[in-house]
Enzyme design. Structure first.
Site, PDB file in Angstrom:
ATOM      1  N   TYR A 123     -14.853 -18.149  10.927  1.00  0.00           N
ATOM      2  CA  TYR A 123     -16.165 -18.976  11.056  1.00  0.00           C
ATOM      3  C   TYR A 123     -15.298 -19.298  12.897  1.00  0.00           C
ATOM      4  O   TYR A 123     -13.742 -20.142  12.076  1.00  0.00           O
ATOM      5  CB  TYR A 123     -16.785 -20.053  10.544  1.00  0.00           C
ATOM      6  CG  TYR A 123     -18.135 -18.878  10.037  1.00  0.00           C
ATOM      7  CD1 TYR A 123     -18.816 -18.899  10.798  1.00  0.00           C
ATOM      8  CD2 TYR A 123     -17.956 -19.476   9.044  1.00  0.00           C
ATOM      9  CE1 TYR A 123     -19.915 -18.422  10.080  1.00  0.00           C
ATOM     10  CE2 TYR A 123     -18.579 -17.675   8.213  1.00  0.00           C
ATOM     11  CZ  TYR A 123     -20.235 -18.003   8.362  1.00  0.00           C
ATOM     12  OH  TYR A 123     -21.147 -16.942   8.098  1.00  0.00           O
ATOM     13  N   HIS A 153     -24.862 -12.502   4.813  1.00  0.00           N
ATOM     14  CA  HIS A 153     -25.372 -12.500   6.643  1.00  0.00           C
ATOM     15  C   HIS A 153     -26.583 -14.274   6.795  1.00  0.00           C
ATOM     16  O   HIS A 153     -26.398 -14.542   7.050  1.00  0.00           O
ATOM     17  CB  HIS A 153     -26.187 -11.909   7.116  1.00  0.00           C
ATOM     18  CG  HIS A 153     -26.845 -11.902   8.355  1.00  0.00           C
ATOM     19  ND1 HIS A 153     -25.480 -12.033   9.230  1.00  0.00           N
ATOM     20  CD2 HIS A 153     -27.905 -11.693   8.890  1.00  0.00           C
ATOM     21  CE1 HIS A 153     -26.482 -12.186  10.515  1.00  0.00           C
ATOM     22  NE2 HIS A 153     -27.385 -11.687  10.339  1.00  0.00           N
ATOM     23  N   ASN A 167     -20.996  -9.672  11.188  1.00  0.00           N
ATOM     24  CA  ASN A 167     -20.862  -9.761  12.880  1.00  0.00           C
ATOM     25  C   ASN A 167     -19.849 -11.046  13.595  1.00  0.00           C
ATOM     26  O   ASN A 167     -19.605 -10.743  14.581  1.00  0.00           O
ATOM     27  CB  ASN A 167     -22.425  -9.925  13.139  1.00  0.00           C
ATOM     28  CG  ASN A 167     -23.151 -11.970  12.572  1.00  0.00           C
ATOM     29  OD1 ASN A 167     -23.554 -11.692  11.327  1.00  0.00           O
ATOM     30  ND2 ASN A 167     -23.573 -12.454  13.693  1.00  0.00           N
ATOM     31  N   HIS A 170     -32.301 -15.068   9.221  1.00  0.00           N
ATOM     32  CA  HIS A 170     -32.513 -13.411   9.651  1.00  0.00           C
ATOM     33  C   HIS A 170     -33.381 -12.364   9.358  1.00  0.00           C
ATOM     34  O   HIS A 170     -33.606 -11.669  10.143  1.00  0.00           O
ATOM     35  CB  HIS A 170     -30.549 -12.739   9.368  1.00  0.00           C
ATOM     36  CG  HIS A 170     -30.222 -14.069  10.513  1.00  0.00           C
ATOM     37  ND1 HIS A 170     -30.322 -13.710  11.290  1.00  0.00           N
ATOM     38  CD2 HIS A 170     -29.566 -14.861   9.651  1.00  0.00           C
ATOM     39  CE1 HIS A 170     -28.635 -15.018  11.605  1.00  0.00           C
ATOM     40  NE2 HIS A 170     -28.333 -15.284  10.981  1.00  0.00           N
TER      41      HIS A 170
END
Ligand SMILES: *[C@@H]1O[C@H](CO)[C@@H](O)[C@H](O)[C@H]1NC(C)=O
Length: 333
Positions: free
Chosen positions: A88, A251, A123, A225
């Site tokens: 991150y 995710h 992602n 999500h």
């Protein structure tokens, strides 16, 4: 003179080479790279699954790592699976980004975790230099690190199929907020179609007792999500057609177990490697939602020919949920 004497043999060799080249063109669904990871001699396989973790130890990443080390030792794990979002906020900046060691090497230090880490990209990894994470140079820094876009791990009783799911998600190609490193995955339609073909071909050929597919994005999730429509439409039908047992993902920064109404496939989210507690779970009361935990933790998988045990743990290593599945020893493949 000597050359002429050997002529028939040379011709024969040339013919053979031509034939084998021809054959390899005929069977060209490109083969995914395959890693062999033999099951231990007593016939059991065990591994940990963790996702969405690289924050230099913060947000309980170090606490989770400590418990992974403890459980990893108890289960004598063979390897660890990372479901992506490895670093991150924006992946790695390059092959020499110190975040690789700060968020990986220096965090997962337990002896039991010094085995291979089979990792996919998330992602957030695509928001940095995605290719850096795939670089063999990182393996020189930390030999555990195995990160590819899509690949296979053949562990005898189980086969693991790793799928690069980020390029499937349409939204990333249109949003203006972030930039993504799409090198090597464009044109998107061609790339994703090829990934599906490769996975389907590998599943078709698999004779493993347990078939496990790993991707970053959830197929089913009740977390922040939610479901990934592109995967429901394009990947799920393939998983059902080839009797995949488990789909594992990250995710959503939580732990989840959701079952499928029409097939035996179980959807397992392990995306709680660091920042969690988002607090926006929906539809908890749905019948197919077997377990949901909003905080940090990880998952373990133990397999034999006939039994699988999947366990979810929190940041203290406390067992939160357990799923046991049985298989017949001589069932048809
Ligand atoms: C770390 O874990 C504890 C126990 O679940 C929790 O109370 C705390 O909020 C967590 N810290 C962060 C930053 O999420």
């Amino acid at each position: 003179m000597a050359g002429l004497e050997n002529e028939p043999m040379v011709l024969c060799l040339l013919l053979l080479i031509t034939i084998s080249f021809g054959l390899s063109f005929i069977c060209t669904v490109a083969e995914l790279q395959r890693f062999e990871h033999p099951t231990k001699s007593h016939g059991t396989l065990s591994f940990l699954v963790i996702g969405d973790w690289g924050r230099k130890g913060e947000f309980n990443q170090s606490e989770v790592a400590l418990q992974m080390g403890r459980i990893g030792k108890r289960l004598d794990i063979d390897f660890t699976v990372s479901t992506g979002d490895n670093f991150y906020d924006n992946g790695l900046e390059g092959e020499n980004d110190p975040a690789f060691e700060e968020s990986f090497t220096k965090i997962y230090t337990a002896k039991s975790l010094q085995k291979r880490w089979y990792s996919v990209l998330g992602n957030h990894d695509y928001r940095g230099d995605a290719e850096a994470q795939l670089s063999p140079l990182l393996r020189k820094v930390d030999s555990r690190w195995i990160c590819l876009r899509s690949f296979l791990v053949n562990a005898e009783i189980a086969e693991l199929f790793f799928v690069d799911t980020t390029p499937f998600v349409e939204e990333y190609f249109t949003e203006k907020e972030h930039t993504y490193d799409w090198r090597g995955v464009t044109p998107q339609k061609t790339y994703t179609a090829e990934v599906l073909k490769e996975i389907e071909s590998a599943l078709r050929q698999s004779t493993a007792k347990w078939k496990i597919v790993v991707g970053h994005h959830a197929i089913r999730s009740v977390g922040h999500h939610g479901d990934t429509q592109e995967l429901i439409q394009r990947l799920l039908p393939i998983l059902k057609a080839y009797n995949v047992d488990f789909y594992m993902n990250g995710h959503d920064h939580c732990l989840e177990h959701i079952s499928d109404n029409e097939s035996p496939i179980q959807f397992l989210t392990s995306g709680a490697g660091s920042k969690a507690w988002r607090g926006d779970v929906k539809e908890l009361n749905r019948e197919d939602v077997k377990f949901f935990y909003d905080g940090q933790g990880f998952m373990s998988v133990q397999l034999t020919q006939t039994e699988s045990v999947i366990v979810f743990y929190d940041v203290f290593g406390t067992v939160l949920h357990r799923l046991t599945t049985f298989k017949q020893l001589h069932s048809a493949i």
